[in-house]
Write a protein that holds these residues in place. Structure first.
Motif, PDB file in Angstrom:
ATOM      1  N   ASP A 129     -29.945 -38.448 -59.916  1.00 40.99           N
ATOM      2  CA  ASP A 129     -29.694 -39.251 -58.712  1.00 40.99           C
ATOM      3  C   ASP A 129     -30.804 -40.300 -58.649  1.00 40.99           C
ATOM      4  O   ASP A 129     -31.816 -40.108 -57.967  1.00 40.99           O
ATOM      5  CB  ASP A 129     -29.707 -38.350 -57.479  1.00 40.99           C
ATOM      6  CG  ASP A 129     -29.094 -39.003 -56.253  1.00 40.99           C
ATOM      7  OD1 ASP A 129     -28.475 -40.070 -56.423  1.00 40.99           O
ATOM      8  OD2 ASP A 129     -29.233 -38.454 -55.157  1.00 40.99           O
ATOM      9  N   PRO A 130     -30.672 -41.398 -59.423  1.00 37.82           N
ATOM     10  CA  PRO A 130     -31.768 -42.352 -59.586  1.00 37.82           C
ATOM     11  C   PRO A 130     -32.412 -42.786 -58.273  1.00 37.82           C
ATOM     12  O   PRO A 130     -31.730 -43.212 -57.334  1.00 37.82           O
ATOM     13  CB  PRO A 130     -31.085 -43.541 -60.279  1.00 37.82           C
ATOM     14  CG  PRO A 130     -29.933 -42.937 -61.010  1.00 37.82           C
ATOM     15  CD  PRO A 130     -29.449 -41.834 -60.120  1.00 37.82           C
ATOM     16  N   GLY A 131     -33.729 -42.627 -58.228  1.00 42.26           N
ATOM     17  CA  GLY A 131     -34.515 -43.048 -57.070  1.00 42.26           C
ATOM     18  C   GLY A 131     -34.503 -42.095 -55.908  1.00 42.26           C
ATOM     19  O   GLY A 131     -35.254 -42.282 -54.939  1.00 42.26           O
ATOM     20  N   LYS A 132     -33.701 -41.038 -55.964  1.00 45.01           N
ATOM     21  CA  LYS A 132     -33.581 -40.102 -54.839  1.00 45.01           C
ATOM     22  C   LYS A 132     -34.282 -38.776 -55.116  1.00 45.01           C
ATOM     23  O   LYS A 132     -34.606 -38.034 -54.177  1.00 45.01           O
ATOM     24  CB  LYS A 132     -32.113 -39.831 -54.501  1.00 45.01           C
ATOM     25  CG  LYS A 132     -31.294 -41.083 -54.217  1.00 45.01           C
ATOM     26  CD  LYS A 132     -31.789 -41.824 -52.984  1.00 45.01           C
ATOM     27  CE  LYS A 132     -30.913 -43.044 -52.696  1.00 45.01           C
ATOM     28  NZ  LYS A 132     -31.360 -43.770 -51.481  1.00 45.01           N
ATOM     29  N   GLY A 133     -34.437 -38.466 -56.376  1.00 45.69           N
ATOM     30  CA  GLY A 133     -35.117 -37.219 -56.727  1.00 45.69           C
ATOM     31  C   GLY A 133     -34.292 -35.972 -56.505  1.00 45.69           C
ATOM     32  O   GLY A 133     -34.834 -34.853 -56.475  1.00 45.69           O
ATOM     33  N   ARG A 188     -27.147 -36.272 -49.371  1.00 43.79           N
ATOM     34  CA  ARG A 188     -26.516 -36.517 -50.665  1.00 43.79           C
ATOM     35  C   ARG A 188     -25.207 -35.740 -50.772  1.00 43.79           C
ATOM     36  O   ARG A 188     -25.094 -34.619 -50.263  1.00 43.79           O
ATOM     37  CB  ARG A 188     -27.427 -36.115 -51.829  1.00 43.79           C
ATOM     38  CG  ARG A 188     -28.826 -36.701 -51.749  1.00 43.79           C
ATOM     39  CD  ARG A 188     -28.812 -38.208 -51.560  1.00 43.79           C
ATOM     40  NE  ARG A 188     -28.246 -38.907 -52.716  1.00 43.79           N
ATOM     41  CZ  ARG A 188     -27.731 -40.120 -52.657  1.00 43.79           C
ATOM     42  NH1 ARG A 188     -27.670 -40.753 -51.489  1.00 43.79           N
ATOM     43  NH2 ARG A 188     -27.275 -40.681 -53.742  1.00 43.79           N
ATOM     44  N   LYS A 198     -34.625 -32.897 -61.709  1.00 47.08           N
ATOM     45  CA  LYS A 198     -33.973 -34.137 -61.281  1.00 47.08           C
ATOM     46  C   LYS A 198     -33.497 -34.974 -62.473  1.00 47.08           C
ATOM     47  O   LYS A 198     -32.984 -36.067 -62.285  1.00 47.08           O
ATOM     48  CB  LYS A 198     -34.916 -34.956 -60.406  1.00 47.08           C
ATOM     49  CG  LYS A 198     -36.162 -35.467 -61.132  1.00 47.08           C
ATOM     50  CD  LYS A 198     -37.023 -36.306 -60.184  1.00 47.08           C
ATOM     51  CE  LYS A 198     -38.251 -36.858 -60.911  1.00 47.08           C
ATOM     52  NZ  LYS A 198     -39.077 -37.695 -60.007  1.00 47.08           N
ATOM     53  N   TYR A 199     -33.684 -34.435 -63.699  1.00 47.49           N
ATOM     54  CA  TYR A 199     -33.297 -35.172 -64.905  1.00 47.49           C
ATOM     55  C   TYR A 199     -32.119 -34.508 -65.617  1.00 47.49           C
ATOM     56  O   TYR A 199     -31.906 -33.299 -65.513  1.00 47.49           O
ATOM     57  CB  TYR A 199     -34.472 -35.277 -65.879  1.00 47.49           C
ATOM     58  CG  TYR A 199     -35.644 -36.061 -65.341  1.00 47.49           C
ATOM     59  CD1 TYR A 199     -35.584 -37.451 -65.249  1.00 47.49           C
ATOM     60  CD2 TYR A 199     -36.793 -35.412 -64.916  1.00 47.49           C
ATOM     61  CE1 TYR A 199     -36.662 -38.172 -64.744  1.00 47.49           C
ATOM     62  CE2 TYR A 199     -37.882 -36.122 -64.420  1.00 47.49           C
ATOM     63  CZ  TYR A 199     -37.806 -37.501 -64.338  1.00 47.49           C
ATOM     64  OH  TYR A 199     -38.866 -38.210 -63.834  1.00 47.49           O
ATOM     65  N   LYS A 237     -32.371 -39.090 -68.379  1.00 38.48           N
ATOM     66  CA  LYS A 237     -31.989 -39.973 -67.283  1.00 38.48           C
ATOM     67  C   LYS A 237     -32.058 -39.193 -65.970  1.00 38.48           C
ATOM     68  O   LYS A 237     -31.902 -37.972 -65.963  1.00 38.48           O
ATOM     69  CB  LYS A 237     -30.560 -40.498 -67.485  1.00 38.48           C
ATOM     70  CG  LYS A 237     -30.386 -41.355 -68.735  1.00 38.48           C
ATOM     71  CD  LYS A 237     -28.946 -41.857 -68.845  1.00 38.48           C
ATOM     72  CE  LYS A 237     -28.785 -42.729 -70.082  1.00 38.48           C
ATOM     73  NZ  LYS A 237     -27.404 -43.259 -70.187  1.00 38.48           N
ATOM     74  N   GLU A 238     -32.251 -39.890 -64.852  1.00 30.46           N
ATOM     75  CA  GLU A 238     -32.270 -39.223 -63.545  1.00 30.46           C
ATOM     76  C   GLU A 238     -30.859 -38.890 -63.103  1.00 30.46           C
ATOM     77  O   GLU A 238     -29.932 -39.663 -63.305  1.00 30.46           O
ATOM     78  CB  GLU A 238     -32.934 -40.118 -62.487  1.00 30.46           C
ATOM     79  CG  GLU A 238     -34.447 -40.121 -62.550  1.00 30.46           C
ATOM     80  CD  GLU A 238     -35.050 -40.745 -61.306  1.00 30.46           C
ATOM     81  OE1 GLU A 238     -35.068 -40.066 -60.247  1.00 30.46           O
ATOM     82  OE2 GLU A 238     -35.470 -41.916 -61.382  1.00 30.46           O
ATOM     83  N   SER A 265     -23.863 -40.183 -61.557  1.00 27.50           N
ATOM     84  CA  SER A 265     -24.544 -40.502 -62.820  1.00 27.50           C
ATOM     85  C   SER A 265     -23.970 -39.715 -63.990  1.00 27.50           C
ATOM     86  O   SER A 265     -23.880 -40.213 -65.122  1.00 27.50           O
ATOM     87  CB  SER A 265     -26.046 -40.229 -62.696  1.00 27.50           C
ATOM     88  OG  SER A 265     -26.644 -41.132 -61.802  1.00 27.50           O
TER      89      SER A 265
END
Length: 487
Positions: A380-384, A456, A368-369, A377-378, A400
């Motif tokens: 998809d920040p906060g979504k995993g 997503r 997820k990074y 950085k992620e 992102s």
């Protein structure tokens, strides 16, 4: 009444004559031009001997020397109207005794006994008439003492003036040295061989060799043998000389000339990095009045822009210049900025060629990074959400990644369309369609975007990256994708 008028006229005439005589007998110090109307001479007698101020001065005047040295050199000062004074190398003046039987070199000031009338004779010869109306005489034509008691000019009263060039008068000269600083120039100089009657030194400045101003840099003579000139400008070449100032306000010969320009103590260095040109410089010893630094850039040596690369002075001792073109050679200089808004002299110039400045984004299947220039950085920040493979192609939420590349992503819900903008590139993709529009031209992809089970929006990575003018390298062993883009 007529008799009174006649007496008054005669009295007035007597006063005028008396004043003229007094003006000849005691010349005011400021009346003879100080630094003008003087030259260095040796005085040769009839039989070839030279007049000598014994011990350089402070003793008697003799006529017994075969060669010209310091003691045989005099400063001939023009007092005007045919009158002169003679100054020995230690600053004492030639003076005649009351009876004229002795001539000394021991007086600090010019008065009537130190005043001579210069009488020009044939064959470039001269005679010197003292205040007592007697002529200076070298006994026996030379080889003995000098007196001033002769009524007529004969062979023994005849002399020859031999002018000595300024560069031969080392004993009255100072040796000047200069040290440039950031906003000032420090000077030191040596004293002449004799310091008698010296009250100080005048320092003269000019912007051309041999063209110093007639006005010294200080209102009064400098008492020591050092001075710091702060009234100078960066980037200007200056030429200085120093001269001795004597008690009677006369000026000695000029020292050697020094050429100097303000010199920065900043050493600038530069190197190319992936994020731009990295510049750094040393910290100066005295930074109390420095508020920052201005960095100047140009594409030719010595042709930096007059506008610094930043709107405000740089407070740190380093800077990364990112506003540059790829594969271009830049030339930089740096100047200190002081509290009074003045600038210091330019540092050394550095030349550096920029690289391709590629930004790297690394993604890994199942993670997820992502790593943007080494920073995690992620995706998809906060979504995993992770990058996945479908039908042999990698898919992921693209926002992102595009924003990390400096672009923008918009979602058009009514058309189920994703709009991607990066620099001058535009890509439109529709959910479920293999047809995309790239910069207004339709292009086919072998896979279509889709909505994942978690809701997503998943887009084909390689198709997007390559149509944005970037590179996408696949490492099958690590299952990593490396995106390389030019900044």
């Amino acid at each position: 009444m007529k008799r009174m008028n006649g007496n008054f006229k005669r009295f007035t005439a007597y006063v005028i004559v008396l004043m003229m005589m007094l003006s000849i007998m005691a010349i005011p110090l400021d009346s003879y031009g100080l630094d003008n109307g003087k030259m260095m001479v040796a005085i040769k007698t009839f039989n070839g001997k030279y007049l000598c101020a014994e011990n350089g001065g402070g003793s008697t005047l003799t006529a017994n020397r075969d060669k010209i040295g310091e003691w045989e050199t005099f400063q001939l000062i023009d007092l005007g109207k045919g009158y002169v004074a003679l100054k020995g190398c230690n600053g004492d003046y030639v003076s005649v005794s009351n009876d004229g039987k002795d001539v000394y070199v021991d007086r600090d000031e010019i008065n009537k006994k130190e005043t001579f009338r210069l009488v020009r004779l044939n064959n470039n010869k001269i005679a010197l008439k003292a205040y007592n109306d007697r002529y200076l005489c070298a006994e026996d034509g030379g080889g003995d003492k000098v007196v001033a008691d002769r009524e007529k000019v004969g062979s023994w009263e005849t002399f020859e003036l031999i002018e000595i060039e300024d560069d031969q008068v080392d004993f009255q000269k100072c040796k000047l040295t200069a040290t440039p600083e950031d906003r000032s120039i420090s000077f030191t100089w040596t004293k002449p061989s004799s310091t008698k009657n010296i009250v100080g030194y005048n320092l003269y400045r000019g912007t051309a060799s041999g063209r110093q101003s007639n006005t010294p840099v200080t209102d009064f003579p400098i008492e020591g043998t050092s001075y710091t000139d702060k009234n100078v400008e960066s980037g200007t070449t200056y030429y200085y000389v120093v001269k001795v100032v004597y008690k009677d306000k006369t000026i000695g010969p000029a020292s050697n000339e020094v050429k100097v320009v303000l010199k920065s103590r900043i050493t600038l260095s530069a190197k190319t990095g992936e994020d731009g040109v990295r510049l750094s410089w040393n910290k100066q010893n005295d930074t109390s009045n420095i508020i920052g630094y201005n960095l100047y850039r140009g594409t030719a040596s010595g042709k930096q822009s007059s506008t610094p690369v930043t709107d405000f002075p740089i407070e740190e001792m380093s800077y990364i210049d990112k506003n540059i073109e790829n594969n271009t050679t830049y030339y930089y200089i740096l100047k200190a900025v002081y509290r009074d808004k003045t600038l210091g002299p330019a540092s050394n110039e550095v030349a550096v060629k920029s690289g391709s400045m590629k930004k790297n984004i690394i993604l890994e299947v199942g993670s997820k990074y992502m790593f943007v220039d080494g920073q995690r950085k992620e995706i998809d920040p906060g979504k995993g959400t992770t990058m996945t493979i479908k039908n042999g192609r990698t898919f992921l939420p693209i926002r992102s990644v595009i924003e990390a590349m400096g672009g923008e992503v918009e979602w058009n819900a009514s058309d189920k369309r994703v709009d991607i903008y990066l620099k001058n590139n535009k890509i439109y993709l529709w959910i479920g369609s293999k047809t995309a529009r790239v910069n207004g031209v339709s292009r086919e992809s072998d896979v279509a975007p889709y909505i994942s089970d978690s809701g997503r929006t998943m887009l084909p990575l390689r198709f997007i990256v390559e149509n944005l003018g970037c590179e996408a390298d696949w490492d099958g062993i690590t299952k990593r994708v490396t995106i390389k883009m030019n900044k």
